[in-house]
Design a protein around this motif. Structure first.
Motif, PDB file in Angstrom:
ATOM      1  N   VAL A 106       0.821  -1.126  -0.025  1.00  0.00           N
ATOM      2  CA  VAL A 106       0.074  -0.002   0.045  1.00  0.00           C
ATOM      3  C   VAL A 106       0.986   1.028  -0.101  1.00  0.00           C
ATOM      4  CG1 VAL A 106      -1.873   1.222   1.034  1.00  0.00           C
ATOM      5  CG2 VAL A 106      -1.741  -1.317   1.230  1.00  0.00           C
ATOM      6  N   ALA A 107       0.821   2.019  -0.979  1.00  0.00           N
ATOM      7  CA  ALA A 107       1.624   3.089  -0.861  1.00  0.00           C
ATOM      8  C   ALA A 107       1.280   4.210  -0.121  1.00  0.00           C
ATOM      9  CB  ALA A 107       1.416   3.826  -2.313  1.00  0.00           C
ATOM     10  N   GLU A 108       2.215   4.765   0.631  1.00  0.00           N
ATOM     11  CA  GLU A 108       2.016   5.956   1.583  1.00  0.00           C
ATOM     12  C   GLU A 108       1.444   7.116   0.798  1.00  0.00           C
ATOM     13  OE1 GLU A 108       2.034   5.707   4.794  1.00  0.00           O
ATOM     14  OE2 GLU A 108       2.546   3.820   4.799  1.00  0.00           O
ATOM     15  N   PRO A 109       0.525   7.799   1.132  1.00  0.00           N
ATOM     16  CA  PRO A 109       0.022   9.226   0.886  1.00  0.00           C
ATOM     17  C   PRO A 109       0.908  10.165   0.785  1.00  0.00           C
ATOM     18  CG  PRO A 109      -1.248   8.669   3.031  1.00  0.00           C
ATOM     19  CD  PRO A 109      -0.219   7.451   2.552  1.00  0.00           C
ATOM     20  N   GLU A 110       1.339  11.109  -0.256  1.00  0.00           N
ATOM     21  CA  GLU A 110       2.325  11.939  -0.180  1.00  0.00           C
ATOM     22  C   GLU A 110       1.750  12.996   0.759  1.00  0.00           C
ATOM     23  OE1 GLU A 110       1.424  15.254  -3.778  1.00  0.00           O
ATOM     24  OE2 GLU A 110       2.439  13.311  -4.387  1.00  0.00           O
ATOM     25  N   PRO A 111       2.908  13.635   1.352  1.00  0.00           N
ATOM     26  CA  PRO A 111       2.870  14.702   2.303  1.00  0.00           C
ATOM     27  C   PRO A 111       2.395  15.836   1.652  1.00  0.00           C
ATOM     28  CG  PRO A 111       5.113  14.591   1.824  1.00  0.00           C
ATOM     29  CD  PRO A 111       4.434  13.460   1.002  1.00  0.00           C
ATOM     30  N   ARG A 112       1.583  16.652   2.465  1.00  0.00           N
ATOM     31  CA  ARG A 112       0.842  18.046   1.991  1.00  0.00           C
ATOM     32  C   ARG A 112       2.078  18.968   1.728  1.00  0.00           C
ATOM     33  NH1 ARG A 112      -0.157  22.467   5.252  1.00  0.00           N
ATOM     34  NH2 ARG A 112      -1.758  23.794   4.512  1.00  0.00           N
ATOM     35  N   ARG A 113       2.087  19.505   0.651  1.00  0.00           N
ATOM     36  CA  ARG A 113       3.133  20.554   0.269  1.00  0.00           C
ATOM     37  C   ARG A 113       3.006  21.809   0.216  1.00  0.00           C
ATOM     38  NH1 ARG A 113       5.621  17.313  -5.022  1.00  0.00           N
ATOM     39  NH2 ARG A 113       5.891  15.090  -3.837  1.00  0.00           N
ATOM     40  N   ARG A 114       3.579  22.821   0.715  1.00  0.00           N
ATOM     41  CA  ARG A 114       3.291  24.351   0.703  1.00  0.00           C
ATOM     42  C   ARG A 114       4.179  24.910  -0.500  1.00  0.00           C
ATOM     43  NH1 ARG A 114       5.236  25.881   6.795  1.00  0.00           N
ATOM     44  NH2 ARG A 114       3.260  25.020   7.695  1.00  0.00           N
ATOM     45  N   LEU A 115       3.672  26.002  -0.745  1.00  0.00           N
ATOM     46  CA  LEU A 115       3.984  26.903  -1.993  1.00  0.00           C
ATOM     47  C   LEU A 115       5.501  27.609  -1.537  1.00  0.00           C
ATOM     48  CD1 LEU A 115       0.767  28.817  -2.558  1.00  0.00           C
ATOM     49  CD2 LEU A 115       1.408  26.860  -3.656  1.00  0.00           C
ATOM     50  N   HIS A 116       6.024  28.189  -2.548  1.00  0.00           N
ATOM     51  CA  HIS A 116       7.444  28.681  -2.331  1.00  0.00           C
ATOM     52  C   HIS A 116       7.407  29.616  -1.291  1.00  0.00           C
ATOM     53  CE1 HIS A 116      11.438  30.491  -3.170  1.00  0.00           C
ATOM     54  NE2 HIS A 116      11.590  29.204  -3.682  1.00  0.00           N
ATOM     55  N   PRO A 117       8.533  29.797  -0.082  1.00  0.00           N
ATOM     56  CA  PRO A 117       8.524  30.874   0.752  1.00  0.00           C
ATOM     57  C   PRO A 117       8.399  32.132   0.340  1.00  0.00           C
ATOM     58  CG  PRO A 117      10.314  29.001   1.096  1.00  0.00           C
ATOM     59  CD  PRO A 117       9.606  28.657  -0.331  1.00  0.00           C
ATOM     60  N   LEU A 118       8.724  32.633  -0.779  1.00  0.00           N
ATOM     61  CA  LEU A 118       8.542  33.908  -1.337  1.00  0.00           C
ATOM     62  C   LEU A 118       7.372  34.215  -1.907  1.00  0.00           C
ATOM     63  CD1 LEU A 118      11.917  34.539  -3.543  1.00  0.00           C
ATOM     64  CD2 LEU A 118      11.556  35.212  -1.055  1.00  0.00           C
ATOM     65  N   SER A 119       6.258  33.393  -1.659  1.00  0.00           N
ATOM     66  CA  SER A 119       4.994  33.502  -2.102  1.00  0.00           C
ATOM     67  C   SER A 119       4.294  34.746  -1.525  1.00  0.00           C
ATOM     68  CB  SER A 119       4.166  32.304  -2.175  1.00  0.00           C
ATOM     69  OG  SER A 119       4.665  31.288  -3.051  1.00  0.00           O
ATOM     70  N   PRO A 120       4.515  34.678  -0.124  1.00  0.00           N
ATOM     71  CA  PRO A 120       3.804  35.969   0.702  1.00  0.00           C
ATOM     72  C   PRO A 120       4.184  37.309   0.099  1.00  0.00           C
ATOM     73  CG  PRO A 120       4.593  34.033   2.144  1.00  0.00           C
ATOM     74  CD  PRO A 120       5.158  33.683   0.773  1.00  0.00           C
ATOM     75  N   LEU A 121       5.474  37.290  -0.077  1.00  0.00           N
ATOM     76  CA  LEU A 121       6.106  38.635  -0.499  1.00  0.00           C
ATOM     77  C   LEU A 121       5.736  39.115  -2.056  1.00  0.00           C
ATOM     78  CD1 LEU A 121       9.919  38.545   0.707  1.00  0.00           C
ATOM     79  CD2 LEU A 121       7.870  39.639   1.512  1.00  0.00           C
ATOM     80  N   LEU A 122       5.266  38.070  -3.109  1.00  0.00           N
ATOM     81  CA  LEU A 122       5.022  38.640  -4.204  1.00  0.00           C
ATOM     82  C   LEU A 122       3.447  38.796  -4.104  1.00  0.00           C
ATOM     83  CD1 LEU A 122       7.578  36.901  -5.086  1.00  0.00           C
ATOM     84  CD2 LEU A 122       6.342  36.256  -7.045  1.00  0.00           C
ATOM     85  N   HIS A 123       2.479  38.034  -3.266  1.00  0.00           N
ATOM     86  CA  HIS A 123       1.292  38.255  -3.194  1.00  0.00           C
ATOM     87  C   HIS A 123       1.037  39.705  -2.558  1.00  0.00           C
ATOM     88  CE1 HIS A 123      -0.515  34.804  -4.284  1.00  0.00           C
ATOM     89  NE2 HIS A 123      -0.007  33.948  -3.512  1.00  0.00           N
ATOM     90  N   GLY A 124       1.920  39.999  -1.523  1.00  0.00           N
ATOM     91  CA  GLY A 124       1.765  41.427  -0.765  1.00  0.00           C
ATOM     92  C   GLY A 124       2.059  42.491  -1.679  1.00  0.00           C
ATOM     93  N   ALA A 125       3.040  42.185  -2.510  1.00  0.00           N
ATOM     94  CA  ALA A 125       3.607  43.257  -3.500  1.00  0.00           C
ATOM     95  C   ALA A 125       2.214  43.615  -4.356  1.00  0.00           C
ATOM     96  CB  ALA A 125       4.680  43.035  -4.193  1.00  0.00           C
ATOM     97  N   LYS A 126       1.569  42.646  -4.931  1.00  0.00           N
ATOM     98  CA  LYS A 126       0.758  42.833  -5.849  1.00  0.00           C
ATOM     99  C   LYS A 126      -0.658  43.567  -5.157  1.00  0.00           C
ATOM    100  CE  LYS A 126      -1.658  38.989  -7.109  1.00  0.00           C
ATOM    101  NZ  LYS A 126      -1.862  37.881  -7.901  1.00  0.00           N
ATOM    102  N   SER A 127      -0.967  43.120  -3.962  1.00  0.00           N
ATOM    103  CA  SER A 127      -1.847  43.668  -3.354  1.00  0.00           C
ATOM    104  C   SER A 127      -1.725  45.344  -2.791  1.00  0.00           C
ATOM    105  CB  SER A 127      -2.166  42.904  -1.905  1.00  0.00           C
ATOM    106  OG  SER A 127      -2.712  41.510  -2.167  1.00  0.00           O
ATOM    107  N   ILE A 128      -0.538  45.441  -2.434  1.00  0.00           N
ATOM    108  CA  ILE A 128       0.037  46.799  -2.161  1.00  0.00           C
ATOM    109  C   ILE A 128      -0.172  47.724  -3.433  1.00  0.00           C
ATOM    110  CG2 ILE A 128       1.872  48.353  -1.518  1.00  0.00           C
ATOM    111  CD1 ILE A 128       2.896  45.853   0.264  1.00  0.00           C
ATOM    112  N   THR A 129       0.082  47.407  -4.625  1.00  0.00           N
ATOM    113  CA  THR A 129       0.169  48.059  -5.770  1.00  0.00           C
ATOM    114  C   THR A 129      -1.346  48.231  -6.105  1.00  0.00           C
ATOM    115  OG1 THR A 129       2.090  47.100  -6.657  1.00  0.00           O
ATOM    116  CG2 THR A 129       0.696  48.152  -8.188  1.00  0.00           C
ATOM    117  N   VAL A 130      -2.137  47.296  -5.918  1.00  0.00           N
ATOM    118  CA  VAL A 130      -3.628  47.545  -6.052  1.00  0.00           C
ATOM    119  C   VAL A 130      -4.196  48.537  -5.138  1.00  0.00           C
ATOM    120  CG1 VAL A 130      -5.725  46.508  -6.153  1.00  0.00           C
ATOM    121  CG2 VAL A 130      -4.048  45.237  -7.079  1.00  0.00           C
TER     122      VAL A 130
END
Length: 451
Positions: free
Chosen positions: A11-35
């Motif tokens: 029985v294959a072990e389910p793969e672990p939950r993966r996160r997005l790249h650590p720089l993602s908050p900065l990119l999302h924040g920059a876009k939101s601040i611009t708006v």
């Protein structure tokens, strides 16, 4: 081990939950601040002053970054069987399970900040989606490309005897398949095509009006100039945005029978579209392009939602932003084998339909070929819609009050994309006969596709 599994099966072990790249908050924040800064406008700056305006922006920026970091900590994804599961949300937690059998297209998108940081965003379009179902922003380019190929393999239902793509030993990316280039848009033609638009033609009139206002009022304040420049930018926004979006547009076909579409300057996009997901092809001849012999083609893809909040939800995917008829003819043959754009003959409505179409009667027509249903319309901007019979979902006969007075009706041939080919203002008896014929041809075409 369950009762249905044979003895000795691991029985294959389910793969672990993966996160997005650590720089993602900065990119999302920059876009939101611009708006947010854009929403405050020049008028706010003039009312509160530069120092207070800067303090407000700084406080908002800190709050946005903190919120983005918390959102990153609570966001994750994993592939379980033939599902992509995504959990996200800060105040309201969401857990989504997306069956990959519904997958229509996968797009790898790289906005400007993502290009500078070596990241990419993965977007999935699924059947019945009113918006992009699963935007994963952001991953490294390698991770995004690997995940895209894996999801496409799962969506194609791995054949018996192959290693399932959801097993750990199948996660390594396969060697890239050789693509066959189909076409590449000349960037000069792209720019010229956008100069041949109503926005570009009316721009000198707008500039003259603004200059006349300044001369008459004698006011050249910074706020007035900034507001005027902003308004002028709005006039140019659509053609400039199209040039930036479609820059270096390239189309290829891979051995997996999929279209690979790449385009964009400030934001690059790489979309993979299985040809069996294409619902229809639309061709458009704008008035100002016809002198150059140009047209553009679009694909109707079931589930393609476009940009949330940008008005692109009704926009189909690109096939040819601008090009000559010979190029368009070759592309239509690639997407719909056996369909020749130059040989799609149509017949006009009856002459009494002139009462409802006094100027555009000659531009309306409908035709049936062994492969597709064809409809055309438009006086200044001519359009043609090509629908394979196998993609028809329903056929409707609609008769308005004026059509009842003249004994006419319109036949709509609907696809899963929501768009419809239409046989406009046909004789009532012809309309019902056409609807019956389309239903029969659609049923036979689907039976031929069924293994």
């Amino acid at each position: 081990m369950t009762a249905t599994e044979p003895p000795g099966t691991a029985v294959a072990e389910p793969e672990p939950r993966r996160r997005l790249h650590p720089l993602s908050p900065l990119l999302h924040g920059a876009k939101s601040i611009t708006v947010i800064v854009a929403a405050l406008s020049w008028q706010t700056l003039s009312q509160v002053g530069l120092e207070r305006f800067a303090i407000v922006v700084a406080v908002i920026a800190v709050g946005v970054v903190i919120f983005s970091i918390v959102g990153w900590l609570t966001t994750g994804y994993q592939v379980v069987g033939r599902e992509l599961r995504i959990s996200d949300g800060v105040v309201w937690r969401r857990n989504r399970a997306i069956p990959l059998e519904r997958l229509q297209a996968v797009e790898l998108r790289r906005p400007l900040l993502a290009q500078l940081t070596g990241l990419a965003e993965l977007r999935l379009e699924v059947i019945g989606g009113g918006k992009t179902e699963a935007p994963l922003a952001f991953l490294t380019v390698k991770e995004a490309a690997t995940l895209r190929e894996r999801l496409l393999r799962l969506a194609g239902r791995t054949r018996a005897g192959e290693t399932p793509a959801d097993q750990p030993d199948a996660e390594a990316p396969a060697a890239p398949a050789l693509e066959r280039p189909l076409m590449r848009v000349n960037n000069r033609d792209l720019v010229v095509s956008q100069l041949l638009t109503p926005q570009a033609f009316f721009l000198p009139v707008g500039v003259a009006f603004v200059v006349l206002q300044f001369v008459l009022e004698g006011s050249w304040t910074f706020i007035g100039i900034a507001s005027t420049v902003t308004a002028m930018a709005g006039v140019l926004l659509q053609p400039v945005r199209r040039v930036l979006q479609d820059w270096d547009f390239r189309l290829a076909r891979d051995p997996e029978d999929r279209l690979s579409v790449r385009y964009g300057l400030l934001e690059t996009r790489n979309q993979v579209v299985p040809l069996n997901r294409v619902q229809a092809i639309g061709a458009t001849w704008p008035l100002l392009w016809r002198g150059q012999g140009w047209l553009h083609l679009r694909l109707d893809i079931a589930g393609y939602a476009g940009e949330p909040g940008s008005g692109d939800s009704k926009r189909s995917d690109r096939l040819l932003p601008v090009g000559e008829f010979a190029t368009a003819r070759a592309l239509v043959w690639e997407v719909l084998p056996g369909v020749d754009l130059a040989g799609l003959a149509t017949s006009p409505p009856p002459s009494r339909a002139r009462w409802l179409n006094p100027f555009s009667l000659r531009s309306i027509g409908v035709g049936l070929t062994p492969e597709v249903f064809v409809s055309r319309w438009g006086l200044l901007t001519r359009e043609m819609h090509i629908v394979p019979y196998a993609r028809l979902q329903s056929v409707r006969v609609v008769q308005g009050p004026l059509q009842r007075m003249t004994g006419l009706a319109t036949v709509y041939a609907d696809t899963a994309r929501g768009r419809a080919g239409q046989a406009k203002d046909r004789d009532l008896a012809e309309a019902y006969a056409l609807a019956a014929e389309l239903a029969v041809r659609a049923r036979h075409a689907r039976e031929q596709l069924t293994p």
